[in-house]
Design a protein around this motif. Sequence first.
Motif, PDB file in Angstrom:
ATOM      1  N   ALA A  54     -97.453 -74.092 -99.405  1.00  0.00           N
ATOM      2  CA  ALA A  54     -96.336 -75.490-100.364  1.00  0.00           C
ATOM      3  C   ALA A  54     -96.692 -75.272-101.076  1.00  0.00           C
ATOM      4  N   MET A  55     -95.902 -75.434-102.383  1.00  0.00           N
ATOM      5  CA  MET A  55     -96.248 -74.834-103.688  1.00  0.00           C
ATOM      6  C   MET A  55     -95.436 -76.016-104.589  1.00  0.00           C
ATOM      7  N   ASN A  56     -95.856 -76.791-105.380  1.00  0.00           N
ATOM      8  CA  ASN A  56     -95.866 -77.816-106.266  1.00  0.00           C
ATOM      9  C   ASN A  56     -95.971 -77.665-107.738  1.00  0.00           C
ATOM     10  N   ASN A  57     -95.353 -77.203-108.162  1.00  0.00           N
ATOM     11  CA  ASN A  57     -95.363 -77.236-110.052  1.00  0.00           C
ATOM     12  C   ASN A  57     -96.456 -75.402-110.025  1.00  0.00           C
ATOM     13  N   VAL A  58     -95.504 -74.956-109.279  1.00  0.00           N
ATOM     14  CA  VAL A  58     -96.835 -73.634-109.578  1.00  0.00           C
ATOM     15  C   VAL A  58     -96.066 -72.591-109.933  1.00  0.00           C
ATOM     16  N   THR A  59     -96.718 -71.902-111.473  1.00  0.00           N
ATOM     17  CA  THR A  59     -96.293 -70.614-112.073  1.00  0.00           C
ATOM     18  C   THR A  59     -96.974 -69.450-111.778  1.00  0.00           C
ATOM     19  N   ASN A  60     -97.011 -68.722-110.935  1.00  0.00           N
ATOM     20  CA  ASN A  60     -98.478 -68.204-110.891  1.00  0.00           C
ATOM     21  C   ASN A  60     -97.730 -66.487-110.286  1.00  0.00           C
ATOM     22  N   THR A  61     -98.518 -65.073-109.483  1.00  0.00           N
ATOM     23  CA  THR A  61     -98.657 -64.387-108.506  1.00  0.00           C
ATOM     24  C   THR A  61     -99.016 -64.895-107.027  1.00  0.00           C
ATOM     25  N   THR A  62     -98.571 -65.168-106.324  1.00  0.00           N
ATOM     26  CA  THR A  62     -98.849 -65.255-105.153  1.00  0.00           C
ATOM     27  C   THR A  62     -98.795 -63.997-104.351  1.00  0.00           C
ATOM     28  N   ASP A  63    -100.197 -63.445-103.745  1.00  0.00           N
ATOM     29  CA  ASP A  63    -100.115 -61.852-102.989  1.00  0.00           C
ATOM     30  C   ASP A  63    -100.720 -62.770-101.374  1.00  0.00           C
ATOM     31  N   VAL A  64     -99.569 -61.921-100.394  1.00  0.00           N
ATOM     32  CA  VAL A  64    -100.073 -62.344 -99.122  1.00  0.00           C
ATOM     33  C   VAL A  64    -100.476 -61.324 -98.105  1.00  0.00           C
ATOM     34  N   SER A  65    -100.247 -59.992 -99.628  1.00  0.00           N
ATOM     35  CA  SER A  65    -100.354 -58.664 -98.454  1.00  0.00           C
ATOM     36  C   SER A  65    -101.505 -58.155 -98.895  1.00  0.00           C
ATOM     37  N   THR A  66    -102.406 -58.429 -98.552  1.00  0.00           N
ATOM     38  CA  THR A  66    -103.980 -57.931 -99.502  1.00  0.00           C
ATOM     39  C   THR A  66    -104.137 -58.164 -97.499  1.00  0.00           C
TER      40      THR A  66
END
Length: 205
Positions: A54-66
Amino acid sequence: TDASATHNTLTTVTLNNAGVATVTGLAVANVSMTDQTSIVTVVNATAANTLNLAMNNVTNTTDVSTGGGTSTTVNLAVTGTNTVTLTAAATTKLNITGAGNLALALTADAAAVIDASASSGTNSISLLLGQKYTGGSGSDTVTATTTVTVQAVTVDGGAGTDTLVANDAVLALILDNTVSNITNMEVLGLTSTQTLTAPLRFNII
C-alpha cells in the motif's frame, strides 16, 4: 525482522516517513508505506508468495527481489501521488488498484501481466518485451520506444484518455497499420519532432 524461531510470525509492517528499511520474514505479506522517500527492501524467501503493498505519497525504490525474488504476485494499492521504482524480478502478476497517481519504473518478469483495470488514478509505465498492460478508468501513459517492444507487448488502455508514447520507428509501424496488439489508446505521444504525412491508420483507438 521476524525474530520468531521459525521466522514466520510477522505478517504486516507499516512505515510512515521511515528511513531506509528492510522488512524480513517468511510470512511478510502486507507492507504499508506513507510519505516514504527512502529505499524499502522486502525479503520473503517463501516460494511463490503474494505481497500486498500500500503506497500513499511514496517517492522511493521498493525492492522485493532480495532473498530469492520469490514474490510472484504483487498487489499495489495506491493513494496520493507516487513515483516508485519497483524491483520485482520474479513477479509475473502485478495488480494496481486505487484512486492515487502512480509513475512506475518496473523491473519484473519478462512475461509479467500488469493489471490496472481496477485503478481510477493516473498511471504511467514503460513496458518490456513480452509484457502485458491493462489500464483502468483513469488516464494511462504507456511507453514503447523500440519496434521490437511495441510488437511484442499487449496494451489495453481501458477507459479514460490514454497515451502511447512512441519514437520514429514505432510511429512508422503504426502508420503502416502493423500494430494490432495495442487498443483503447486515444493519444499518440511522440518522443521527438515528427511530421505526419499520412492518415493515422492504427488499431489503438
